[in-house]
Design an enzyme around this catalytic site. Structure first.
Site, mmCIF file in Angstrom:
data_model
loop_
_atom_site.group_PDB
_atom_site.id
_atom_site.type_symbol
_atom_site.label_atom_id
_atom_site.label_comp_id
_atom_site.label_asym_id
_atom_site.label_seq_id
_atom_site.Cartn_x
_atom_site.Cartn_y
_atom_site.Cartn_z
ATOM 1 N N ASN A 251 -9.060 71.896 -5.496
ATOM 2 C CA ASN A 251 -8.689 70.673 -5.819
ATOM 3 C C ASN A 251 -8.558 69.783 -5.035
ATOM 4 O O ASN A 251 -8.744 68.523 -5.121
ATOM 5 C CB ASN A 251 -7.419 71.286 -6.500
ATOM 6 C CG ASN A 251 -7.142 71.614 -8.126
ATOM 7 O OD1 ASN A 251 -8.070 71.583 -8.825
ATOM 8 N ND2 ASN A 251 -6.032 71.327 -9.184
ATOM 9 N N CYS B 195 -2.364 67.284 -11.755
ATOM 10 C CA CYS B 195 -3.149 68.391 -11.094
ATOM 11 C C CYS B 195 -3.926 67.681 -9.671
ATOM 12 O O CYS B 195 -3.130 67.987 -8.146
ATOM 13 C CB CYS B 195 -4.194 69.391 -11.392
ATOM 14 S SG CYS B 195 -3.187 70.298 -12.552
HETATM 15 P P1 NAD Z 1 3.453 71.761 -18.497
HETATM 16 O O1 NAD Z 1 4.421 70.285 -18.375
HETATM 17 O O2 NAD Z 1 2.246 71.550 -19.560
HETATM 18 O O3 NAD Z 1 4.215 73.212 -19.034
HETATM 19 C C1 NAD Z 1 5.022 73.807 -17.987
HETATM 20 C C2 NAD Z 1 5.981 74.240 -18.824
HETATM 21 O O4 NAD Z 1 6.417 74.624 -18.352
HETATM 22 C C3 NAD Z 1 6.514 73.314 -19.775
HETATM 23 O O5 NAD Z 1 6.858 73.927 -21.110
HETATM 24 C C4 NAD Z 1 8.323 73.132 -19.220
HETATM 25 O O6 NAD Z 1 9.150 73.172 -20.513
HETATM 26 C C5 NAD Z 1 7.945 75.049 -18.675
HETATM 27 N N1 NAD Z 1 9.293 75.232 -18.253
HETATM 28 C C6 NAD Z 1 9.647 74.376 -17.267
HETATM 29 N N2 NAD Z 1 10.459 75.273 -16.271
HETATM 30 C C7 NAD Z 1 10.883 76.443 -17.337
HETATM 31 C C8 NAD Z 1 11.637 77.489 -17.524
HETATM 32 N N3 NAD Z 1 12.785 77.555 -15.941
HETATM 33 N N4 NAD Z 1 11.689 78.683 -18.031
HETATM 34 C C9 NAD Z 1 11.019 78.796 -18.890
HETATM 35 N N5 NAD Z 1 9.309 77.777 -19.200
HETATM 36 C C10 NAD Z 1 10.052 76.076 -18.286
HETATM 37 O O7 NAD Z 1 2.651 71.926 -17.030
HETATM 38 P P2 NAD Z 1 1.131 72.372 -17.195
HETATM 39 O O8 NAD Z 1 -0.161 71.596 -16.813
HETATM 40 O O9 NAD Z 1 1.090 73.808 -18.281
HETATM 41 O O10 NAD Z 1 0.842 73.245 -15.811
HETATM 42 C C11 NAD Z 1 1.718 74.082 -15.343
HETATM 43 C C12 NAD Z 1 1.298 75.150 -13.698
HETATM 44 O O11 NAD Z 1 -0.305 74.821 -14.183
HETATM 45 C C13 NAD Z 1 1.677 73.353 -13.072
HETATM 46 O O12 NAD Z 1 1.940 74.602 -11.324
HETATM 47 C C14 NAD Z 1 -0.159 73.247 -12.824
HETATM 48 O O13 NAD Z 1 -0.389 72.488 -11.312
HETATM 49 C C15 NAD Z 1 -0.892 74.476 -12.651
HETATM 50 N N6 NAD Z 1 -2.051 74.042 -13.226
HETATM 51 C C16 NAD Z 1 -2.713 73.179 -14.796
HETATM 52 C C17 NAD Z 1 -2.856 72.581 -14.993
HETATM 53 C C18 NAD Z 1 -3.903 71.702 -16.303
HETATM 54 O O14 NAD Z 1 -4.734 71.411 -16.036
HETATM 55 N N7 NAD Z 1 -2.257 71.388 -16.242
HETATM 56 C C19 NAD Z 1 -4.796 73.382 -14.289
HETATM 57 C C20 NAD Z 1 -4.774 74.457 -13.547
HETATM 58 C C21 NAD Z 1 -3.098 75.056 -13.389
#
Ligand code: NAD
Length: 447
Positions: free
Chosen positions: A226, A278
């Site tokens: 990234n 990200c």
């Molecule tokens: P998001 O905010 O859409 O989803 C995260 C989810 O986790 C939320 O729905 C939240 O309610 C839930 N959550 C938080 N604490 C929790 C707990 N204790 N128990 C259960 N659920 C819980 O975030 P995202 O975009 O899906 O990203 C998630 C991870 O993936 C991050 O680390 C991000 O950097 C990584 N990532 C994101 C992308 C992207 O394009 N969005 C791509 C690759 C990696």
């Protein structure tokens, strides 16, 4: 295989749905009960192309479930994916509270062997913390393995990216873990599943590369990837600055650079800078991780600085046309940080709007998918039903996201609606000469 997904956001929901699509039985959990209510009612809490149909199809097939109770997801599953958010802290560090919390919970509710996989983006060495936590809080005599499996999907094409990845990276500590993850991904790596998006797709491209490394290397691959992509964007934006000062055209320059296969064409489009959940946070995190290891990654600090500068540059460009912003109306097209998503987290459009409003401008805005989310963050903006409403009586039109529908607008009509036909094309979507011929004052980026 039986899988649990903890955290059902952009990554978790796509991951869980796609794993069920290739034949696994998946139970998704989220601590946000509203999200689970929405999913259980058959709706989606996010917009992502193809996802709605796939969720419905796999729920109907009895392979995809949603639960508010973490134990109900973890108990029957052999593989647990941690997909919770890892947001930035004030100082740029990563907030790993949710990762720690779910690790403790997994330990608490497990009564049989579990493979716990970090899919969230986490700093190098988080894997050993997850392992320590599970061992500390878990029952004696139950075996656990921990692995890293960073996710490279892009919002807007997440389903497609998950099912047709460039590579799958896993970080493991033993052969057992590698075998389980190989089996889990076999339909994808071997391209043997029936693709729900395209027929006959990519079967001739051979197997998907499956990279097996240590956990630390896998964690680093994600942050380094990234950061590299962010570097490419800031690089081309810096070159755009030079184009503006010399009369060169960034579109020609990018094309000329990108045809070199060592460089590649993607991420060479100059614009208003990168945003999203990200790049900004992962770049910041990598700078902090490096600092903690005793290395000052100054290159990345500069990448960040160039990106921040984009916002002021856009505001200056608007002012170069409108002079005083007080009591001026600006029609903004595009709020999401990129097209085909409703995600506005760290979207440059929002930052630009805040700056324009601070100088006294009124904002009318339109985005095909992101207005509902933007409304909560920017209630002062007037949200419009279509692009034409957004530019009605406006002194300027500003394009912030390159949605396809913005490429096909009726500019005769737009000109007739605007108070003044001043167009700032933040994504270089339009042909300058055509716009000038139509009577617009046109400003692009780097040309
Ligand atoms: P998001 O905010 O859409 O989803 C995260 C989810 O986790 C939320 O729905 C939240 O309610 C839930 N959550 C938080 N604490 C929790 C707990 N204790 N128990 C259960 N659920 C819980 O975030 P995202 O975009 O899906 O990203 C998630 C991870 O993936 C991050 O680390 C991000 O950097 C990584 N990532 C994101 C992308 C992207 O394009 N969005 C791509 C690759 C990696």
């Amino acid at each position: 295989m039986k899988i649990a997904i903890l955290g059902t956001g952009y990554v978790g929901l796509v991951t869980g749905t796609c794993f069920s699509e290739i034949g696994h039985t998946v139970t998704c959990h989220d601590s946000d009960e509203t999200k689970i209510d929405i999913l259980q009612s058959g709706d989606l809490p996010i917009y992502e192309p193809h996802l709605h149909d796939l969720v419905r199809k796999n729920r109907d097939a009895g392979r995809l479930f949603f639960t508010k109770i973490l134990e109900d997801a973890v108990e029957p599953s052999e593989v647990i994916f941690i997909c919770v958010g890892t947001p930035p802290l004030e100082d740029g560090d990563v907030d790993l509270t949710s990762v720690e919390m779910v690790s403790r919970e997994i330990a608490r509710v497990s009564h049989s062997y579990k493979l716990v996989v970090e899919k969230s983006t986490v700093p190098v060495q988080t894997g050993s913390w997850v392992e320590k936590t599970i061992k500390l809080y878990g029952p004696k005599g139950i075996e656990f393995d921990v692995a890293s499996n960073p996710e490279f999907l892009r919002e807007g094409s997440a389903v497609e990216d998950f099912l047709h990845p460039d590579r799958i990276v896993i970080g493991v500590q033993n052969h057992r873990t590698e075998e389980i993850l190989r089996e889990l991904y076999a339909p994808i790596t071997g391209r043997t599943f029936n693709c729900p998006i395209h027929q006959d797709c990519r079967r001739d491209e051979g197997a998907v590369p499956f990279i097996v490394t240590s956990i630390s290397s896998a964690e680093l691959i994600k942050h380094a990837s990234n950061s590299f992509l962010a570097t490419k964007i800031s690089f081309i934006n810096a070159v755009a600055n030079i184009c503006e000062r010399t009369g060169a055209n960034i579109k020609d320059v990018s094309y000329g650079i990108g045809l070199d296969r060592r460089i590649g064409k993607s991420f060479l489009e100059a614009g208003i800078g990168f945003g999203g959940f990200c790049f900004p946070k992962d770049l910041q995190a990598f700078i902090r991780i490096s600092e903690k290891c005793g290395y000052d990654f100054r290159l990345l600090k500069e990448v960040e600085r160039v990106n921040h500068e984009r916002i002021s540059q856009v505001v200056e460009k608007v002012k170069s046309g409108l002079w005083i912003l007080r009591e001026k109306t600006i029609g903004v097209l595009g709020l999401a940080f990129k097209p085909n998503t409703d995600d506005i987290r760290f979207a440059p459009a929002l930052e630009i709007i805040k700056r324009l409003m601070k100088e006294g401008a009124s904002i009318r805005a339109y985005d095909p998918k992101a207005m509902e989310r933007a409304r909560t963050e920017l209630p002062e903006v007037l949200y419009c039903q279509d692009p034409y409403e957004a530019v009605r009586n406006a002194d300027a039109m500003l394009v912030c996201t390159e949605w396809n529908e913005f490429k096909e607008l009726n500019f005769e009509r737009i000109k007739g609606l605007m108070r003044r036909p001043f167009l700032l094309d933040g994504r270089n979507l339009y042909d300058r000469d055509t716009m000038l011929r139509l009577g617009f004052e046109y400003i692009g980026i780097g040309r």
